[in-house]
Motif scaffolding. Structure first.
Motif, PDB file in Angstrom:
ATOM      1  N   SER A  22     -11.623  -1.129  -6.031  1.00 37.30           N
ATOM      2  CA  SER A  22     -10.665  -0.586  -4.699  1.00 37.30           C
ATOM      3  C   SER A  22     -10.733  -1.650  -3.564  1.00 37.30           C
ATOM      4  N   LYS A  23      -9.620  -1.654  -2.907  1.00 34.87           N
ATOM      5  CA  LYS A  23      -9.721  -2.498  -1.691  1.00 34.87           C
ATOM      6  C   LYS A  23     -10.929  -2.127  -0.954  1.00 34.87           C
ATOM      7  N   PRO A  24     -11.353  -2.910   0.147  1.00 38.19           N
ATOM      8  CA  PRO A  24     -11.151  -4.340   0.211  1.00 38.19           C
ATOM      9  C   PRO A  24     -11.537  -5.270  -0.835  1.00 38.19           C
ATOM     10  N   ASN A  65      -5.620   2.206  -3.318  1.00 39.01           N
ATOM     11  CA  ASN A  65      -6.861   3.027  -3.617  1.00 39.01           C
ATOM     12  C   ASN A  65      -6.213   4.584  -3.587  1.00 39.01           C
ATOM     13  N   ASP A  97       0.664  -1.354  -0.170  1.00 39.22           N
ATOM     14  CA  ASP A  97       0.138   0.042   0.052  1.00 39.22           C
ATOM     15  C   ASP A  97       0.775   1.079  -0.098  1.00 39.22           C
ATOM     16  N   ARG A 111      -4.243  -0.738   6.654  1.00 36.56           N
ATOM     17  CA  ARG A 111      -5.773  -1.175   7.161  1.00 36.56           C
ATOM     18  C   ARG A 111      -5.999  -2.495   7.377  1.00 36.56           C
ATOM     19  N   ASP A 140      -0.375  -3.344   4.359  1.00 35.51           N
ATOM     20  CA  ASP A 140      -1.327  -2.276   4.337  1.00 35.51           C
ATOM     21  C   ASP A 140      -1.543  -1.743   5.834  1.00 35.51           C
ATOM     22  N   HIS A 162      -7.970  -4.609   4.750  1.00 35.18           N
ATOM     23  CA  HIS A 162      -7.395  -4.863   3.427  1.00 35.18           C
ATOM     24  C   HIS A 162      -6.452  -6.076   4.001  1.00 35.18           C
ATOM     25  N   SER A 216      -6.538   1.826  -7.821  1.00 32.89           N
ATOM     26  CA  SER A 216      -7.792   1.553  -8.075  1.00 32.89           C
ATOM     27  C   SER A 216      -8.299   2.401  -9.181  1.00 32.89           C
TER      28      SER A 216
END
Length: 202
Positions: free
Chosen positions: A142-144, A111, A10, A169, A167, A172, A136
């Motif tokens: 986009s994630k997720p 993203n 990421d 987050r 990442d 994700h 993205s």
């Protein structure tokens, strides 16, 4: 750690700040005198479309900010938005050096709206680090969404167990793990650095 052939990474929250996050938007509310509740509602609807390449930046701003008369220009607002991007300490220069020493390819899975993506790649010279960008805005999801991880693996033509992913987050990371990727939540440079230094040692 088992043999790793490719690193997925990421960008926002790991190497760079999240350019247009909640904090930046609240600063925009104060600076430009926006109506916060309506702005956040409109942003929540329009931003996923911008992030997934369905709207460009001008269209996003026309929908969210300039849907009413404003005492400031679109260029002023864009300049403010771009100014919220910063390089986080230490990780990026270290990673460029690590990549050269280990000869491992690095792909982004990020993203980002196109104008932000292009600006940040150029501004922070991310081509020095990344071999490819799975963004993205270019792929349309986009994630997720698991589709972006499947696409990244298909482009890389690599087995998920041979890939490492960071990442900031947890959601994700959880989806990436479901794809079979060795994924970790990025909490700090030092922690991620230790993991990267441990790969391919045995």
């Amino acid at each position: 750690m088992k043999h790793v052939k490719l690193l997925f990474l990421d960008i926002g929250g790991v190497l760079l700040s999240d350019g247009w996050n909640h904090k930046a938007r609240m600063q925009a509310v104060e600076k430009f005198g926006l109506e916060p509740i309506q702005f956040q509602k409109d942003h929540a609807v329009a931003f996923p479309l911008f992030e997934n390449g369905k709207l460009n930046l001008d269209q996003y701003l026309d929908a969210v900010i300039f849907n009413v008369d404003c005492p400031f220009s679109k260029e002023e607002f864009k300049e403010f938005m771009f100014s919220k991007s910063d390089q986080l300490p230490e990780f990026l220069p270290w990673l460029i050096d690590w990549k050269k020493k280990n000869n491992i390819k690095i792909f982004s899975i990020n993203n980002e709206g196109k104008e932000f993506n292009d600006y940040r790649i150029k501004r922070f010279k991310l081509h020095d680090c990344f071999d490819a960008f799975i963004s993205s805005c270019e792929v349309g999801f986009s994630k997720p969404d698991p589709s972006i991880f499947k696409l990244a693996l298909g482009i890389a033509q690599e087995e998920p167990q041979n890939c490492l992913y960071f990442d900031d987050r947890a959601i994700h990371v959880a989806i990436a793990k479901q794809m079979g990727i060795n994924a970790h939540v990025h909490k700090s440079f030092e922690q991620s650095k230790l993991i990267l230094e441990s790969i391919n040692k045995s």
